[in-house]
Scaffold this active site. Structure first.
Site, mmCIF file in Angstrom:
data_model
loop_
_atom_site.group_PDB
_atom_site.id
_atom_site.type_symbol
_atom_site.label_atom_id
_atom_site.label_comp_id
_atom_site.label_asym_id
_atom_site.label_seq_id
_atom_site.Cartn_x
_atom_site.Cartn_y
_atom_site.Cartn_z
ATOM 1 N N GLU A 1 0.823 -1.208 0.000
ATOM 2 C CA GLU A 1 0.000 0.000 0.000
ATOM 3 C C GLU A 1 0.862 1.265 0.000
ATOM 4 O O GLU A 1 0.549 2.252 -0.672
ATOM 5 C CB GLU A 1 -0.930 0.015 1.219
ATOM 6 C CG GLU A 1 -1.861 -1.174 1.345
ATOM 7 C CD GLU A 1 -3.011 -1.131 0.360
ATOM 8 O OE1 GLU A 1 -3.076 -0.192 -0.448
ATOM 9 O OE2 GLU A 1 -3.845 -2.054 0.394
ATOM 10 N N GLU B 1 -20.089 -4.066 -5.459
ATOM 11 C CA GLU B 1 -18.762 -4.524 -5.056
ATOM 12 C C GLU B 1 -18.458 -5.916 -5.602
ATOM 13 O O GLU B 1 -17.385 -6.162 -6.129
ATOM 14 C CB GLU B 1 -18.644 -4.497 -3.533
ATOM 15 C CG GLU B 1 -17.345 -5.051 -2.978
ATOM 16 C CD GLU B 1 -16.134 -4.175 -3.219
ATOM 17 O OE1 GLU B 1 -15.040 -4.533 -2.759
ATOM 18 O OE2 GLU B 1 -16.264 -3.126 -3.892
ATOM 19 N N GLU C 1 -12.281 0.791 -10.827
ATOM 20 C CA GLU C 1 -11.803 -0.108 -11.882
ATOM 21 C C GLU C 1 -12.671 -0.143 -13.135
ATOM 22 O O GLU C 1 -12.141 -0.254 -14.255
ATOM 23 C CB GLU C 1 -11.644 -1.524 -11.318
ATOM 24 C CG GLU C 1 -10.482 -1.685 -10.364
ATOM 25 C CD GLU C 1 -10.805 -1.199 -8.957
ATOM 26 O OE1 GLU C 1 -9.880 -1.072 -8.138
ATOM 27 O OE2 GLU C 1 -12.005 -0.940 -8.675
ATOM 28 N N THR D 1 -0.672 1.117 -10.391
ATOM 29 C CA THR D 1 -2.007 0.619 -10.065
ATOM 30 C C THR D 1 -2.847 1.635 -9.308
ATOM 31 O O THR D 1 -4.059 1.484 -9.201
ATOM 32 C CB THR D 1 -1.915 -0.697 -9.264
ATOM 33 O OG1 THR D 1 -3.182 -1.349 -9.270
ATOM 34 C CG2 THR D 1 -1.464 -0.437 -7.830
#
Length: 514
Positions: free
Chosen positions: A116, A354, A396, A500
């Site tokens: 992260e 989700e 996304e 990303t």
């Protein structure tokens, strides 16, 4: 052959703005004037979100710990990068504050996620440095400082890092790691090698990816979900393009592009993974013929499941298909993109859930609860059914939609992005900010009391240079939407590779083939 990280230092040093070799974006692409107002719409969402962050959260964030969403910044300085009006005041404020950060002393004792922190802090700092025309060397200094702490995740002769590090004691937490945690460091650490002249950063992260790629996989090219860095072996043979594995696969082709195939194991591993997925995981729903990538579990069973998070795969396949000049991959990627968009188009809010599942010709096994009558009725109308109804502001689907627009130039993708903006403006605003939803198909279930970091804020996250005048502080969702309606030449898919977290990193001119 030179190691990839060594060869890269020469390649990037020779990079220029001129294009060479294969192209990803459609040549001559422009946004039609009729869509111009939507960029302003995104800016308005940004300014509202930013104002709420400044009022309620600025100065109260912490270094990103081991869990997603607990906190992304130290002292709130990441939120003050640049406002959406294009002034430089907030950038100067952010850089000045950055110079005061002491990474050796975290604000509270905690374990720090290597993955992260890399994709947010290291990638964000380096991208901000590049996009501000290398005006602020302190950004590289601070990227080096935090990366030097993260490097304690490698122990002894381990080629793979552990998941998290105690910054106070400089010791890792011994345990397993996901392949995403191992494989989603290479772009950022190699870029740091370029700017510091220290090849060690790139070698460490590249070695971890190679080690995963060389393990015997459950399916050709499709690595298992978890590894043990102490043994270098898989601990979980579950195969998915979704959470835990996602950005390992994503970075294989991006690293191949970023290094121009300095080590062909990256492009070869990605090609094998895609070919294996087409042969084994690709499924169409029995209603509507919507295309998805299924999962494959440790019992060698196909699970007919999907997720918002996994929907990045369409954009990733578009990028790889263009680089490989493989029309089959491109065509499949566009169908996967349509399948993911269908999860938006089918709900009450026009926003995707989700998680979801579907029925294919080989059944509807998900590994979870049996389909309910309500889910079956929904499936019979829409070709998928909802298994996790919340929307936590993931990017996304809009990420892949952005790639589809830049690759094809088809304005239907602009229409889809405009539809998402309208849905966000209608269903997400509270009195002060934009919130998450409990149920995308039942607005009466109300809000989740969060505004996620990948919606708006984070450490120099998802910064985009526009007209070389400023760095916009959009997070992933707003950034992909903004870029969809922005001039495609400002930051092109042919001049940059996105990490990303949607930080663009400057890439060398492309090869003629990959």
């Amino acid at each position: 052959m030179l190691p990839s990280c060594v060869r890269f230092l020469t390649l990037l040093g020779a990079a220029s703005s001129s294009l060479a070799g294969v192209t990803v974006q459609k040549p001559g692409l422009t946004v039609p004037p009729a869509y111009a107002s939507h960029k302003t719409d995104v800016e308005k969402i940004f300014t509202t979100s930013y104002a709420a962050y400044k009022e309620f959260a600025f100065g109260h964030d912490e270094l990103h710990p081991v869990t997603e969403g607990v906190g992304d910044d130290l002292g709130g300085w990441g939120a003050s990068l640049v406002d959406a009006m294009g002034t430089m005041d907030l950038l100067e404020e952010a850089v000045n504050f950055t110079a005061t950060i002491d990474f050796s002393t975290p604000p509270v004792p905690q374990l720090i996620s290597v993955f992260e922190t890399t994709i947010r802090w290291v990638g964000g700092l380096i991208s901000a440095y590049e996009l501000s025309d290398e005006k602020y060397p302190i950004l590289i200094t601070k990227a080096k400082e935090v990366t030097d702490k993260l490097a304690y995740a490698w122990v002894g002769n381990n080629t793979m890092p552990y998941h998290s590090v105690d910054f106070t004691t400089n010791t890792p937490q011994i345990g397993t790691n996901s392949i995403a945690g191992v494989g989603t460091l290479s772009l950022e650490w190699l870029a740091l090698s370029h700017y510091t002249g220290n090849e060690t950063y790139g070698k460490l992260t590249e070695g971890g990816v190679i080690a995963v790629a060389q393990l015997p996989a459950p399916l050709p090219g499709l690595a298992g979900q978890n590894v043990d860095p102490s043994t270098g072996q898989f601990t979980n043979l579950y195969v998915t393009w979704g959470a835990g594995s996602d950005s390992y696969f994503e970075y294989l082709i991006k690293y191949a592009r970023y290094t121009n195939n300095a080590n062909t194991i990256f492009v070869d591993s990605w090609k094998t993974a895609v070919d294996s997925s087409i042969r084994t995981l690709l499924r169409n729903s029995t209603v509507g013929g919507h295309m998805y990538l299924a999962d494959y579990d440790a019992e060698q069973l196909i699970r007919h499941v999907g997720s918002h998070l996994a929907c990045y795969y369409a954009g990733n396949w578009l990028l790889g298909g263009k680089l490989l000049q493989n029309q089959t991959i491109i065509d499949i990627a566009l169908q996967l993109n349509d399948g993911c968009w269908n999860t938006y188009a089918s709900t009450e809010t026009g926003i995707g859930p989700e998680t979801f599942a579907f029925i294919s010709s080989d059944g509807n096994f998900t590994g979870g609860a049996a389909i309910t009558d309500e889910q079956l009725a929904f499936y019979n109308e829409h070709g998928f059914y909802i298994t996790g109804s919340d929307y936590i502001q993931r990017p996304e689907v809009l990420e892949s939609n952005f790639y589809a627009w830049r690759v094809t130039g088809d304005t239907k993708y602009l229409d889809r992005a405009a539809s998402a903006i309208a849905s966000f403006n209608k269903f997400l605003p509270t009195t002060v900010a934009f919130a998450c939803l409990n149920n995308v198909n039942d607005i009466t279930q109300g809000f989740i009391d969060d505004m996620e970091s990948f919606w708006h804020v984070g450490l120099f996250r998802r910064s985009v240079c526009v007209l070389n005048l400023c760095i916009y502080r959009f997070a992933e969702v707003l950034k992909y939407l903004y870029l969809t309606f922005d001039d495609p030449t400002h930051i092109s898919l042919d001049t940059h590779v996105w990490n990303t977290e949607c930080h663009p990193l400057r890439a060398p001119p492309a090869l003629d083939s990959y």
